[in-house]
Design an enzyme around this catalytic site. Structure first.
Site, PDB file in Angstrom:
ATOM      1  N   TYR A 145       0.822  -1.213   0.000  1.00  0.00           N
ATOM      2  CA  TYR A 145       0.000   0.000   0.000  1.00  0.00           C
ATOM      3  C   TYR A 145       0.859   1.268   0.000  1.00  0.00           C
ATOM      4  O   TYR A 145       0.384   2.339  -0.330  1.00  0.00           O
ATOM      5  CB  TYR A 145      -0.935   0.025   1.217  1.00  0.00           C
ATOM      6  CG  TYR A 145      -2.031  -1.033   1.176  1.00  0.00           C
ATOM      7  CD1 TYR A 145      -2.304  -1.740   0.010  1.00  0.00           C
ATOM      8  CD2 TYR A 145      -2.779  -1.318   2.300  1.00  0.00           C
ATOM      9  CE1 TYR A 145      -3.285  -2.709  -0.025  1.00  0.00           C
ATOM     10  CE2 TYR A 145      -3.777  -2.293   2.270  1.00  0.00           C
ATOM     11  CZ  TYR A 145      -4.020  -2.987   1.097  1.00  0.00           C
ATOM     12  OH  TYR A 145      -4.990  -3.947   1.062  1.00  0.00           O
ATOM     13  N   LYS A 196       3.410 -15.343   1.450  1.00  0.00           N
ATOM     14  CA  LYS A 196       3.397 -16.147   0.225  1.00  0.00           C
ATOM     15  C   LYS A 196       4.854 -16.352  -0.216  1.00  0.00           C
ATOM     16  O   LYS A 196       5.293 -15.819  -1.241  1.00  0.00           O
ATOM     17  CB  LYS A 196       2.592 -15.418  -0.867  1.00  0.00           C
ATOM     18  CG  LYS A 196       1.097 -15.400  -0.610  1.00  0.00           C
ATOM     19  CD  LYS A 196       0.395 -16.685  -1.034  1.00  0.00           C
ATOM     20  CE  LYS A 196       0.346 -16.812  -2.538  1.00  0.00           C
ATOM     21  NZ  LYS A 196      -0.239 -18.120  -2.933  1.00  0.00           N
ATOM     22  N   ASP A 229      -2.858 -17.805   1.358  1.00  0.00           N
ATOM     23  CA  ASP A 229      -4.093 -18.275   0.708  1.00  0.00           C
ATOM     24  C   ASP A 229      -4.642 -19.505   1.463  1.00  0.00           C
ATOM     25  O   ASP A 229      -5.849 -19.600   1.721  1.00  0.00           O
ATOM     26  CB  ASP A 229      -3.867 -18.594  -0.785  1.00  0.00           C
ATOM     27  CG  ASP A 229      -2.661 -19.475  -1.041  1.00  0.00           C
ATOM     28  OD1 ASP A 229      -1.793 -19.582  -0.141  1.00  0.00           O
ATOM     29  OD2 ASP A 229      -2.567 -20.070  -2.126  1.00  0.00           O
ATOM     30  N   ASP A 253      -5.170  -7.122   5.700  1.00  0.00           N
ATOM     31  CA  ASP A 253      -6.390  -6.388   5.355  1.00  0.00           C
ATOM     32  C   ASP A 253      -7.498  -7.393   5.015  1.00  0.00           C
ATOM     33  O   ASP A 253      -8.620  -7.324   5.513  1.00  0.00           O
ATOM     34  CB  ASP A 253      -6.079  -5.502   4.141  1.00  0.00           C
ATOM     35  CG  ASP A 253      -7.126  -4.442   3.920  1.00  0.00           C
ATOM     36  OD1 ASP A 253      -8.081  -4.367   4.721  1.00  0.00           O
ATOM     37  OD2 ASP A 253      -7.002  -3.685   2.933  1.00  0.00           O
ATOM     38  N   ASP A 257     -10.703  -9.091   7.596  1.00  0.00           N
ATOM     39  CA  ASP A 257     -12.119  -8.954   7.217  1.00  0.00           C
ATOM     40  C   ASP A 257     -12.809 -10.321   7.151  1.00  0.00           C
ATOM     41  O   ASP A 257     -13.973 -10.454   7.516  1.00  0.00           O
ATOM     42  CB  ASP A 257     -12.261  -8.234   5.868  1.00  0.00           C
ATOM     43  CG  ASP A 257     -12.308  -6.727   6.051  1.00  0.00           C
ATOM     44  OD1 ASP A 257     -12.029  -6.260   7.175  1.00  0.00           O
ATOM     45  OD2 ASP A 257     -12.616  -6.007   5.085  1.00  0.00           O
TER      46      ASP A 257
END
Ligand code: NAD
Length: 374
Positions: A145, A196, A229, A253, A257
């Site tokens: 970001y 990852k 993942d 992020d 959620d």
């Protein structure tokens, strides 16, 4: 005698409504002589659209000065359609972003707790979520970001190229890993680190640094690694396998959620953002806020659920003031009130008793008081 300085920034929409319920709890605690002589000193300032209306900025310099000197900032929510057209730099969210940046709040803590009384409002089966208590520690100031270059380049052949850069330095991974390990020691003593590493260099370094910090300083904590993942899959398959999850800004992020939705309503979710410990006092800069926004659709009706805000204050008691017993008392009071069938509209179901913001706040305060009257 300790004086704990709190800056309260209620903000816009339902922010002031849910903040009032926390103020009532703080007032009671200050007068009830239950804190071994410690007191809370609360300063209240405008932020977001309310600050724009008064001062044409999203947060005033006076409020920023207080935020930098406070032991904890309690933040309600900002924004709403009224301020859709204000200048970009003065938009309500700019106040929140300035606080995060100037206080260097690099660690975002998002607990996902599923109260047994609300297990049926989760999208997953009761047995999968009932009693869930996990904590996602998300790196908040680095990664894709913020990494440079960040741009869209015109390739002048009819194509454009969008570039975001995922970048992490060793120290950024070390400090977030230390927060996660420290917190795990106060919980079930387990950390799962997610990245990852199979396809990203930043994932390789993340894995290497977390492993090294673990070996050097936290070998008593159980550490596991998972590809992010697969972590998303495991979060919805059997979330109770986790205690603390530590991950970067982007994965955090998303995963926070996902975890949030395991627990039911947005009105239930607290969060904390922490900075580095002060070299002299060891205290971290900290801001506590509900995950929800200003909910303009129900603002002014006294209908908002104040639990996320009250649970955010409980996190401040635990992480900024070291008042673990009092934090647990507040959290227990929330669970008891839910067990009693008291509900705001967002978590209402058949046969339960519907109350407004103040009704819920008062019921929780009454339970806290009962605990201390025993
Ligand atoms: P929102 O979280 O404000 O509301 C989403 C939905 O959830 C609404 O239907 C709302 O009524 C409901 N809801 C949220 N909190 C609730 C509570 N405590 N009790 C009962 N119901 C609740 O998100 P949104 O509608 O996307 O955004 C509204 C405004 O809030 C926008 O201006 C947005 O930019 C802002 N926002 C601010 C923050 C923040 O201050 N940290 C976060 C998210 C959104």
């Amino acid at each position: 005698m300790a004086t704990h300085k709190i800056l309260l920034l209620p903000g816009d929409g339902i922010g002031p409504e849910v903040s009032d319920e926390v103020s009532a709890i703080i007032d009671w605690m200050n007068n009830a002589e239950i804190m071994d002589g410690a007191t809370f000193e609360v300063e209240k300032y405008l932020v977001g659209g309310a600050a724009y209306d008064a001062h044409k900025v999203a947060i005033s310099e006076d409020a920023m000065k207080l935020a930098l000197n406070a032991d904890a900032v309690l933040f309600g929510a900002v924004g709403g359609p009224k301020w859709d057209d204000v200048p970009y730099d003065a938009r309500p969210e700019a106040g929140l972003l300035r606080l995060r940046k100037d206080l260097s709040l690099f660690a975002n803590l998002r607990p996902a707790i599923c109260y047994p009384a609300l297990a049926d409002s989760s999208s997953l089966r009761r047995e999968v979520v009932e009693g869930l208590d996990i904590l996602i520690v998300r790196e908040l100031t680095g990664g894709v970001y913020f990494g440079e270059p960040k741009e869209i380049v015109d390739l002048e052949n009819g194509q454009k190229r969008a570039i975001d850069t995922q970048v992490y330095d060793t120290y950024e991974i070390e400090r977030i890993a230390e927060v996660a390990f420290d917190l795990a020691r106060t919980r079930q003593n387990k950390v799962c680190s997610m990245e990852k590493r199979n396809v990203m260099k930043s994932g390789l370094l993340w894995n290497e640094v977390v492993t090294a910090i673990h070996r050097q300083k936290f070998s008593d904590v159980e550490l596991s690694h998972m590809l992010a993942d697969a972590g998303g899959m495991q979060l919805v398959r059997w979330p109770k396998q986790f205690d603390v999850i530590v991950t970067d800004n982007l994965f955090g992020d998303m995963l926070s959620d996902v975890a949030a939705m395991l627990t039911g309503s947005l009105g239930m979710l607290p969060s904390a953002s922490l900075g580095a410990p002060d070299k002299e006092t060891g205290k971290r800069k900290a801001m506590y806020e509900p995950v929800h926004g200003s909910a303009p659709d129900i603002a002014g009706q006294g209908a908002a659920n104040p639990i996320a805000m009250i649970a955010s204050f409980a996190m401040a008691l635990r992480y900024s003031f070291g008042m673990v017993e009092l934090a647990t008392c507040v959290e227990k009071a929330i669970a008891t009130v839910l067990d009693q069938g008291i509900r705001t509209g967002d978590i209402m179901s058949e046969g339960m008793t519907k109350v407004g913001t103040n009704g819920m706040g008062a019921a929780i305060l009454a339970e806290i008081q009962k605990d201390y009257d025993k």
